[in-house]
Scaffold this motif. Structure first.
Motif, PDB file in Angstrom:
ATOM      1  N   HIS A  72       0.637  -1.185  -0.035  1.00 58.78           N
ATOM      2  CA  HIS A  72      -0.047  -0.066  -0.010  1.00 58.78           C
ATOM      3  C   HIS A  72       0.812   1.202   0.013  1.00 58.78           C
ATOM      4  O   HIS A  72       0.681   2.158  -0.718  1.00 58.78           O
ATOM      5  N   HIS A 124      -3.332   9.660   1.152  1.00 58.25           N
ATOM      6  CA  HIS A 124      -2.837   8.583   1.541  1.00 58.25           C
ATOM      7  C   HIS A 124      -1.826   8.948   2.772  1.00 58.25           C
ATOM      8  O   HIS A 124      -1.726   8.304   3.978  1.00 58.25           O
ATOM      9  N   ASP A 206      -9.205   4.795   4.114  1.00 55.47           N
ATOM     10  CA  ASP A 206      -8.891   4.329   2.691  1.00 55.47           C
ATOM     11  C   ASP A 206      -9.732   3.020   2.572  1.00 55.47           C
ATOM     12  O   ASP A 206      -9.707   1.994   3.249  1.00 55.47           O
ATOM     13  N   HIS A 210      -7.173  -2.412  -2.150  1.00 49.01           N
ATOM     14  CA  HIS A 210      -5.711  -2.571  -1.909  1.00 49.01           C
ATOM     15  C   HIS A 210      -5.602  -2.315  -0.338  1.00 49.01           C
ATOM     16  O   HIS A 210      -4.515  -2.732   0.023  1.00 49.01           O
TER      17      HIS A 210
END
Ligand code: MN3
Length: 243
Positions: A72, A124, A206, A210
């Motif tokens: 990630h 992120h 998130d 993934h």
């Protein structure tokens, strides 16, 4: 010659950062024919867009495994940062902070690729910084009171945020944001980010596959609940609220 110089310049950097830069440089040096200053600028900018993780890769295990963080952070997040650096090279946005790039490209049909990569890079970093090893538990009193006044109880807030995480169809994010004096839960698709509006983002989950598939497969709700119960850094959330 290029490789030797790149290695020398990396020698003084912290180990993890050197690894990130090293991987990017190796890739960049493989692109023959492009002028070196451009590649160097791209690598530098990409590194600036990708701060080191605030903990070790295995520090969130078993809630999030080192395998998940390796892919990630090391692959997905890095690719967004590299793409952003590549896309701004030679444009007026080169050298601008990430927030500025996101703001300048939001909603512009001819800037979709850059917006998506820049917003994902920002989202992120915000996500990683929302978590800490052995986090979760009870929010500090000041934050708890704010959550109670907006959602009735901390438990209701968690329920709403997990519902937003599971209710986001396809890839995207679930957020806790400040909307004036009120705290709200919201969700966004793909790279969309509350950074582009008048809302103040406080916490991100998130919900791209993934983020959880290696550890939770299709159990997105379990992933979101585990983050809230075991990894969220409430002090960071409170800090963002009181900035
Ligand atoms: Mn992700």
């Amino acid at each position: 010659m290029q490789r030797i110089q790149a290695q020398q310049s990396l020698a003084s950097l912290p180990k993890r950062r050197a690894f990130i830069l090293g991987a990017g440089s190796a890739f960049a040096l493989g692109l023959a024919g492009l002028p070196r200053p451009t590649l160097a600028a791209q690598a530098t900018q990409a590194a600036g867009f990708l701060p080191p993780l605030p903990y070790d890769l295995d520090a969130l295990d078993p809630v999030l495994s080192a395998n998940t963080l390796g892919y990630h952070y090391g692959k997905h997040h890095k690719a967004y940062a590299d793409n952003t650096a590549r896309l701004i090279t030679g444009t007026p946005l080169e050298g601008q902070p990430l927030e500025q790039i996101v703001a300048a490209t939001a909603g512009k049909a001819d800037q979709v690729a850059l917006f998506n990569n820049a917003a994902q890079t920002w989202n992120h970093t915000f996500y990683w910084q929302s978590l800490r090893p052995h986090g979760g538990g009870e929010p500090p009193a000041e934050l708890r009171q704010r959550l109670e006044s907006s959602f009735g109880s901390v438990a209701n807030f968690k329920k709403e945020l997990v519902a937003a995480a599971t209710g986001q169809f396809g890839s995207g994010w679930a957020w806790l944001v400040a909307d004036g004096d009120k705290l709200r839960v919201m969700k966004s698709g793909n790279a969309e980010t509350p950074l582009t509006g008048k809302l103040r983002p406080l916490l991100a989950i998130d919900v791209w596959e993934h983020a959880y598939y290696l550890d939770y497969q299709n159990r997105r709700a379990d992933y979101a609940s585990a983050l809230l119960d075991k990894l969220v850094d409430w002090n960071t959330v409170l800090h963002r609220l009181t900035l």
